[in-house]
Design a protein around this motif. Structure first.
Motif, PDB file in Angstrom:
ATOM      1  N   GLY A 118       1.092  -0.983  -0.418  1.00 51.97           N
ATOM      2  CA  GLY A 118      -0.081  -0.088   0.417  1.00 51.97           C
ATOM      3  C   GLY A 118       0.316   1.759   0.114  1.00 51.97           C
ATOM      4  O   GLY A 118      -0.165   2.059   0.537  1.00 51.97           O
ATOM      5  N   ALA A 119       1.756   0.969  -0.631  1.00 51.58           N
ATOM      6  CA  ALA A 119       2.564   2.754  -0.576  1.00 51.58           C
ATOM      7  C   ALA A 119       3.365   2.495  -1.289  1.00 51.58           C
ATOM      8  O   ALA A 119       5.123   2.206  -1.830  1.00 51.58           O
ATOM      9  N   PRO A 120       2.807   3.074  -2.951  1.00 50.41           N
ATOM     10  CA  PRO A 120       3.541   2.548  -4.435  1.00 50.41           C
ATOM     11  C   PRO A 120       4.775   4.065  -4.729  1.00 50.41           C
ATOM     12  O   PRO A 120       4.317   4.853  -3.758  1.00 50.41           O
ATOM     13  N   ALA A 152       0.478  20.795  11.584  1.00 49.56           N
ATOM     14  CA  ALA A 152       0.793  20.411  10.502  1.00 49.56           C
ATOM     15  C   ALA A 152      -0.325  19.773   9.229  1.00 49.56           C
ATOM     16  O   ALA A 152      -0.678  18.770   9.366  1.00 49.56           O
ATOM     17  N   LEU A 153      -0.792  20.797   8.204  1.00 53.05           N
ATOM     18  CA  LEU A 153      -1.559  19.331   7.079  1.00 53.05           C
ATOM     19  C   LEU A 153      -0.507  18.327   6.114  1.00 53.05           C
ATOM     20  O   LEU A 153      -0.345  18.974   4.904  1.00 53.05           O
ATOM     21  N   CYS A 154      -0.025  17.235   6.633  1.00 50.46           N
ATOM     22  CA  CYS A 154       0.988  16.682   6.097  1.00 50.46           C
ATOM     23  C   CYS A 154       0.286  15.397   5.301  1.00 50.46           C
ATOM     24  O   CYS A 154      -1.024  14.797   5.070  1.00 50.46           O
ATOM     25  N   ARG A 155       0.704  15.385   3.516  1.00 53.50           N
ATOM     26  CA  ARG A 155      -0.151  14.313   2.525  1.00 53.50           C
ATOM     27  C   ARG A 155       1.946  13.948   2.307  1.00 53.50           C
ATOM     28  O   ARG A 155       2.363  15.358   1.688  1.00 53.50           O
ATOM     29  N   PRO A 156       1.987  13.208   2.022  1.00 52.34           N
ATOM     30  CA  PRO A 156       1.782  11.812   2.283  1.00 52.34           C
ATOM     31  C   PRO A 156       1.344  11.989   3.989  1.00 52.34           C
ATOM     32  O   PRO A 156       1.908  12.838   4.822  1.00 52.34           O
ATOM     33  N   PRO A 157       1.008  11.231   4.461  1.00 47.31           N
ATOM     34  CA  PRO A 157       0.364  10.518   6.314  1.00 47.31           C
ATOM     35  C   PRO A 157       2.149  10.014   6.755  1.00 47.31           C
ATOM     36  O   PRO A 157       3.154   9.669   5.856  1.00 47.31           O
ATOM     37  N   GLY A 158       2.376   9.647   7.856  1.00 50.01           N
ATOM     38  CA  GLY A 158       3.112   9.057   8.518  1.00 50.01           C
ATOM     39  C   GLY A 158       3.462   8.090   9.191  1.00 50.01           C
ATOM     40  O   GLY A 158       4.912   7.190   9.887  1.00 50.01           O
ATOM     41  N   HIS A 159       2.488   7.488   9.813  1.00 50.87           N
ATOM     42  CA  HIS A 159       2.554   6.889  11.213  1.00 50.87           C
ATOM     43  C   HIS A 159       2.563   5.422  11.715  1.00 50.87           C
ATOM     44  O   HIS A 159       3.246   4.844  11.770  1.00 50.87           O
ATOM     45  N   HIS A 160       2.372   5.151   9.848  1.00 46.32           N
ATOM     46  CA  HIS A 160       2.493   3.533   9.753  1.00 46.32           C
ATOM     47  C   HIS A 160       4.122   3.463   9.416  1.00 46.32           C
ATOM     48  O   HIS A 160       4.849   1.773   8.937  1.00 46.32           O
ATOM     49  N   ALA A 161       5.092   4.478   8.996  1.00 45.97           N
ATOM     50  CA  ALA A 161       6.303   4.593   8.618  1.00 45.97           C
ATOM     51  C   ALA A 161       7.123   4.018  10.216  1.00 45.97           C
ATOM     52  O   ALA A 161       7.043   4.848  10.862  1.00 45.97           O
ATOM     53  N   GLY A 168       1.194   1.328   4.345  1.00 46.01           N
ATOM     54  CA  GLY A 168       0.271   1.847   4.640  1.00 46.01           C
ATOM     55  C   GLY A 168      -0.352   3.457   4.254  1.00 46.01           C
ATOM     56  O   GLY A 168      -0.414   4.283   5.571  1.00 46.01           O
ATOM     57  N   TYR A 169       0.449   3.722   3.295  1.00 43.80           N
ATOM     58  CA  TYR A 169       0.576   5.039   2.335  1.00 43.80           C
ATOM     59  C   TYR A 169       1.279   5.601   3.045  1.00 43.80           C
ATOM     60  O   TYR A 169       1.444   7.007   2.652  1.00 43.80           O
ATOM     61  N   CYS A 170       2.478   5.061   4.420  1.00 41.12           N
ATOM     62  CA  CYS A 170       3.677   5.741   5.019  1.00 41.12           C
ATOM     63  C   CYS A 170       4.810   6.074   4.547  1.00 41.12           C
ATOM     64  O   CYS A 170       5.503   4.365   4.585  1.00 41.12           O
ATOM     65  N   TYR A 171       5.902   7.095   4.235  1.00 42.43           N
ATOM     66  CA  TYR A 171       7.102   6.858   4.346  1.00 42.43           C
ATOM     67  C   TYR A 171       8.427   7.248   5.075  1.00 42.43           C
ATOM     68  O   TYR A 171       9.054   6.358   5.541  1.00 42.43           O
ATOM     69  N   LEU A 172       7.649   8.604   5.357  1.00 42.93           N
ATOM     70  CA  LEU A 172       8.925   9.109   6.506  1.00 42.93           C
ATOM     71  C   LEU A 172       7.621   9.502   7.975  1.00 42.93           C
ATOM     72  O   LEU A 172       6.716   9.778   7.615  1.00 42.93           O
ATOM     73  N   ASN A 173       8.206   9.070   9.095  1.00 39.22           N
ATOM     74  CA  ASN A 173       7.445   9.439  10.263  1.00 39.22           C
ATOM     75  C   ASN A 173       7.552  10.647  10.571  1.00 39.22           C
ATOM     76  O   ASN A 173       7.993  10.733  11.809  1.00 39.22           O
ATOM     77  N   ASN A 174       6.392  11.715  10.306  1.00 42.76           N
ATOM     78  CA  ASN A 174       6.192  12.876  10.964  1.00 42.76           C
ATOM     79  C   ASN A 174       5.860  13.614  12.061  1.00 42.76           C
ATOM     80  O   ASN A 174       6.667  14.295  12.554  1.00 42.76           O
ATOM     81  N   ALA A 175       5.053  12.676  12.868  1.00 39.67           N
ATOM     82  CA  ALA A 175       5.124  12.374  13.820  1.00 39.67           C
ATOM     83  C   ALA A 175       6.435  12.526  14.601  1.00 39.67           C
ATOM     84  O   ALA A 175       6.273  12.991  15.868  1.00 39.67           O
ATOM     85  N   ALA A 176       6.537  11.549  14.694  1.00 38.99           N
ATOM     86  CA  ALA A 176       7.890  10.976  15.015  1.00 38.99           C
ATOM     87  C   ALA A 176       9.334  12.271  15.110  1.00 38.99           C
ATOM     88  O   ALA A 176      10.095  11.969  15.345  1.00 38.99           O
ATOM     89  N   ILE A 177       9.780  12.308  13.558  1.00 38.30           N
ATOM     90  CA  ILE A 177      10.216  13.331  13.269  1.00 38.30           C
ATOM     91  C   ILE A 177      10.308  14.998  14.052  1.00 38.30           C
ATOM     92  O   ILE A 177      10.898  15.351  14.879  1.00 38.30           O
TER      93      ILE A 177
END
Length: 343
Positions: A118-120, A152-161, A168-177
């Motif tokens: 799910g993360a093309p 922070a209107l992030c897209r792509p999302p991040g919490h699965h990375a 899960g649509y996520c590549y970099l974990n915005n919340a963790a960063i």
């Protein structure tokens, strides 16, 4: 409330994902951010600002160097191998009976660095996810400079990375960063409240052995819901992190009564932790008409959600995660922010 937003999110538009045994159009699409941004403006929530550029260093504080190198260069390698017309998706993963070694092959590496289909990766994925992280970091900077709240209107999302894993649509974990940036700039304790319908497995794994970030999550029970292999109530952290991971998995069909009880429990745990700042992984796929979720929250419930989060009395950064009922995602996300502001 300040909103941080970048048009770079449009550079990532996956054509398909593997779901229900078929390749289908991605639920995670650019219109998601468009609807949220329109609602922010329609409701005159506050200033909308483009992100600054904090470079790679704060991203590399969370994500492994080899993973970042792969992610940044994957599309160019894919195109060089003669495949520029289709998204790059994995088809083989290092499952339990296989060795988890990093192959030389691009096909092998995309499986090594993924946990689902799910993360093309598309021509613009790297720039989009890099900018999404900068959106989160700009929101974090606003909080560090004294703002009570920011979105922070992030897209792509991040919490699965995870640190070296996408999915899960996520590549970099915005919340963790953003959380790590808070700590690097002097915060002693950070709390993350993940209200997305799906468990933030990546966020949990990044901080699982640490006590400087409390991770709390309310989500569909992984016994029946993605990501299936993380998010159970008995996952409480390890080593120094024991007691600093708090999962609240709920049954399918959970409505506001059940969900708000879990929110109250999570907020009490956060209050006891006494963080310097709260980061909210804001997924609104808990909505009753979301196409890939099974909770039953209604739009007015998101106002109450924001009010309860505000009662924590902490500087709060909201970071956009999931939500796929496209017509309502803007209403529900902004309801949380307005509930917070009104409280």
């Amino acid at each position: 409330m300040l909103t941080i937003y970048s048009d770079d999110h449009r550079l990532h538009h996956g054509r398909c994902e593997l779901i229900d045994g078929e390749l289908k159009p991605c639920f995670e699409m650019p219109s998601r951010a468009d609807h949220v941004l329109k609602r922010v403006r329609d409701r005159a929530l506050g200033e909308v600002r483009e992100p600054g550029d904090f470079g790679m260093q704060p991203i590399a504080r969370v994500h492994a160097g080899d993973y970042l190198e792969f992610l940044e260069g994957a599309w160019a390698r894919w195109a060089a191998e003669g495949n520029p017309d289709g998204d790059l998706l994995p088809f083989t993963w290092p499952a339990r009976t296989l060795r988890a070694v990093r192959p030389d092959s691009l096909y092998g590496q995309v499986g090594y660095y993924s946990f689902d289909g799910g993360a093309p990766i598309t021509p613009g994925t790297w720039q989009a996810v890099y900018s999404s992280a900068q959106v989160a970091l700009t929101g974090q900077q606003a909080i560090a400079q004294g703002a009570n709240s920011a979105f922070a209107l992030c897209r792509p999302p991040g919490h699965h990375a995870a640190a070296d894993l996408m999915g899960g649509y996520c590549y970099l974990n915005n919340a963790a960063i953003a959380a790590q940036a808070c700590l690097d700039q002097g915060a002693l304790r950070v709390a993350i409240l993940d209200v997305d319908y799906h468990h933030g497995n990546g966020t949990q794994s990044i901080f699982y052995n640490r006590n400087d970030v409390l991770v709390t999550s309310i989500h569909g029970d992984p016994s029946f819901e993605f990501p299936f292999f993380l998010g159970y109530a008995d996952e409480v952290g390890e080593g120094a992190g024991r007691g600093f991971n708090y999962n609240l998995p709920l049954a399918a069909g959970s409505d506001w009564a059940a969900w708000s009880a879990a929110l109250e429990s999570a907020c009490q745990r956060i209050a006891a932790y006494a963080p310097d700042v709260v980061l909210v992984s804001l997924g609104v796929d808990t909505f009753k008409e979301d196409p890939i979720s099974q909770f039953k929250l209604d739009s007015p419930d998101y106002l109450r959600m924001g009010q309860r989060i505000a009662a924590l009395g902490k500087p709060t950064l909201f970071i956009m995660e999931g939500g796929y009922a496209v017509e309502e995602i803007g209403i529900n996300a902004v309801n949380v922010l307005e509930g917070f502001q009104g409280a």
